[in-house]
Scaffold this active site. Sequence first.
Site, short mmCIF file in Angstrom:
data_model
loop_
_atom_site.label_atom_id
_atom_site.label_comp_id
_atom_site.label_asym_id
_atom_site.label_seq_id
_atom_site.Cartn_x
_atom_site.Cartn_y
_atom_site.Cartn_z
N SER A 10 0.80 -1.22 0.00
CA SER A 10 0.00 0.00 0.00
C SER A 10 0.83 1.27 0.00
O SER A 10 1.64 1.48 -0.89
CB SER A 10 -0.94 -0.05 1.20
OG SER A 10 -1.85 1.01 1.14
N HIS A 11 0.67 2.09 1.02
CA HIS A 11 1.32 3.40 1.09
C HIS A 11 2.70 3.32 1.73
O HIS A 11 3.36 4.34 1.89
CB HIS A 11 0.45 4.35 1.89
CG HIS A 11 0.10 3.74 3.22
ND1 HIS A 11 -0.80 2.72 3.33
CD2 HIS A 11 0.58 3.97 4.46
CE1 HIS A 11 -0.89 2.35 4.60
NE2 HIS A 11 -0.05 3.08 5.30
N ASP A 61 -2.53 6.60 -3.13
CA ASP A 61 -1.38 5.94 -2.52
C ASP A 61 -0.76 4.92 -3.48
O ASP A 61 -1.20 4.77 -4.63
CB ASP A 61 -1.75 5.30 -1.18
CG ASP A 61 -2.63 4.07 -1.33
OD1 ASP A 61 -3.31 3.96 -2.37
OD2 ASP A 61 -2.66 3.23 -0.42
N ASP A 88 -0.83 1.74 -3.98
CA ASP A 88 -1.64 0.71 -4.64
C ASP A 88 -2.98 1.24 -5.13
O ASP A 88 -3.83 0.47 -5.58
CB ASP A 88 -1.82 -0.51 -3.74
CG ASP A 88 -2.62 -0.21 -2.48
OD1 ASP A 88 -2.51 0.92 -1.97
OD2 ASP A 88 -3.34 -1.10 -2.00
N ASP A 138 -5.65 2.66 -3.65
CA ASP A 138 -6.94 2.58 -2.96
C ASP A 138 -7.22 3.76 -2.05
O ASP A 138 -8.36 3.98 -1.64
CB ASP A 138 -7.11 1.23 -2.23
CG ASP A 138 -6.01 0.96 -1.23
OD1 ASP A 138 -5.08 1.78 -1.12
OD2 ASP A 138 -6.08 -0.10 -0.57
N ARG A 139 -6.19 4.56 -1.72
CA ARG A 139 -6.43 5.73 -0.86
C ARG A 139 -6.52 7.00 -1.70
O ARG A 139 -5.99 7.06 -2.80
CB ARG A 139 -5.29 5.90 0.13
CG ARG A 139 -5.18 4.76 1.10
CD ARG A 139 -4.13 5.08 2.15
NE ARG A 139 -4.09 3.98 3.12
CZ ARG A 139 -3.67 4.11 4.36
NH1 ARG A 139 -3.22 5.27 4.80
NH2 ARG A 139 -3.68 3.07 5.17
N LYS A 180 -11.37 -0.22 -1.19
CA LYS A 180 -11.47 1.23 -1.31
C LYS A 180 -10.85 1.63 -2.63
O LYS A 180 -10.04 0.90 -3.19
CB LYS A 180 -10.84 1.93 -0.12
CG LYS A 180 -9.41 1.54 0.21
CD LYS A 180 -9.01 2.21 1.52
CE LYS A 180 -7.58 1.90 1.93
NZ LYS A 180 -7.47 0.63 2.67
#
Length: 544
Positions: A116-117, A280, A282, A284-285, A379
């Site tokens: 992710s982030h 982010d 990946d 999703d944010r 998300k």
Amino acid sequence: MKTVPTKPFTDQRPGTSGLRKKTRVFMQPHYLENFVQSVFNTVREISGAEFGNETLIVGGDGRFYNRPAIQIVMRMAAANGFGRILVGQGGILSTPAASAVIRRRGALGGLVLSASHNPGGLEEDFGIKYNIRNGGPAPENVTERIYQHTLNIDQFLTVDARDIDIDTIAVTQIANSTVEVIDSLADYTAVMQELFDFEQLQSFISGGFRLLFDAMNGVTGPYAHHILERLLGAPHGSVIRGTPLEDFGKEHPDPNLVHAADLVAHLHGDQAPDFGAACDGDGDRNLILGQRFFVTPGDSLAIIAEHASSIPGYRAGLAGVARSMPTSTAVDRVARELGVECYETPTGWKFFGNLMDAGRCTICGEESFGTGSNHVREKDGLWAVLCWLSILATTRKSVSEVVADHWARFGRSYYQRHDYEALDAAGAAEMMSALRDRLSSLVGQNFSNAKIANADDFSYVDPVDGSVSAKQGVRILLDNGSRVVCRLSGTGTEGATLRVYFERYQQDGGKSDVNQVLAPLVTAAGQLLELRKHVGREEPTIIT
Ligand code: VG1
Ligand code: CO
């Protein structure tokens, strides 16, 4: 097919969002293999699926080790008998795109490679997560079972095969499995076109509306170039840092005011565009900005829910909404107004899936810059951006005007999250257990300028299947409606991260200063938690 003997690792318990570790940990011989085999064993047990009739999706956010990991996963999937393996071109699939592909292709599930982030690189982080047939992260009973398998694993299956070319769209074969390299953008773009009025957005942008999107060198770059620039006609250069880099340019691909500082500066400058956003690593944010204006994730969720019926995909109205427990209660007030249910879930996207599958929730979100809907089961950063563009195109108001209208109508949840990163894990655990031991004695005590009305450790009973998730975070609820929430992160790869969340609701048109409004709560929480005593620190690492 060959069977390779192996020994268990003891640290493969999936956290809030899959298994995340330092990249070097993942690169140890058999580390990834053990986890992947444990996933396959679990899925076979639970679903009873005949893998020969099933499709597995593989893709990731393009970080360092993504490519070798994909080759390992494909060989193992073939050895485990999957009929078909679909991989995103270049190994690229954003997390929401992976969810879309699983759903649209009727796959059994997918392995999403991402941390992710978190920063990427040989010395940084890597991760893997299994998503189930609905496109969402495996629920807790599945992840727990995967973990149990990792503790007992003694062999994994693979095949001797050369690396597959994952850069060219083509169909090939590993053993008896068909491997298809697919366009990483197609399925996701199709979903967006079903939900949003692309013609409306196109004419809004060609009418002079200016946007700046920062992909933070993460996976959203290709999606944003395609959708925002190519399809919606935003001028070339509207998407910055739009090429996925293995090390994210040595930066944190985390869309908040600290890590997206350049974008924030653009929105404060003389030439500021009308709208700014970032995603982010990946994808999703999301971070949403107006001119000299930051929309908190809690407000963003509430405002998207408030305006959803003006977006084609949600014209029929919302079945319900949901938010994670620490997320601000702004969306609760919108739900009340709309006359729909608002569910409060533990932190992490996996809890929203059941509600959506049961048709009880359309839009959901978290305070951690995550918003989404039932179009996928993750998300979705770019989806949130398209929601905001739609709201702005429909209302013809600026970002700050839309938010001001919301605060005037519903009041405002003043909100902050304070993170204490890289704490000594034992000290942090001790602090949480000391706090848990005192919960019942806290009720009735003074706290800032109010009294503690209730203090508990959040326990969630899934309204669909009745499963219980306990110890999801300590809540201190005050008699004036304010609250403080405290929990340890489940995504870190070093020591412990403590998150303390503050919320105070006021009907003042939203005009007060958030630091001032929350200061008494912050001070009182510091005294209650005895941070210096337990973790030797009083100042948070980051405030979002
Ligand atoms: C954090 C956030 C949580 C989010 C999770 C995964 O978890 O608080 O809201 O769902 O990260 O986000 P934790 O346990 O560290 O607080 V990410 O963008 O993996 O995809
Ligand atoms: Co993410």
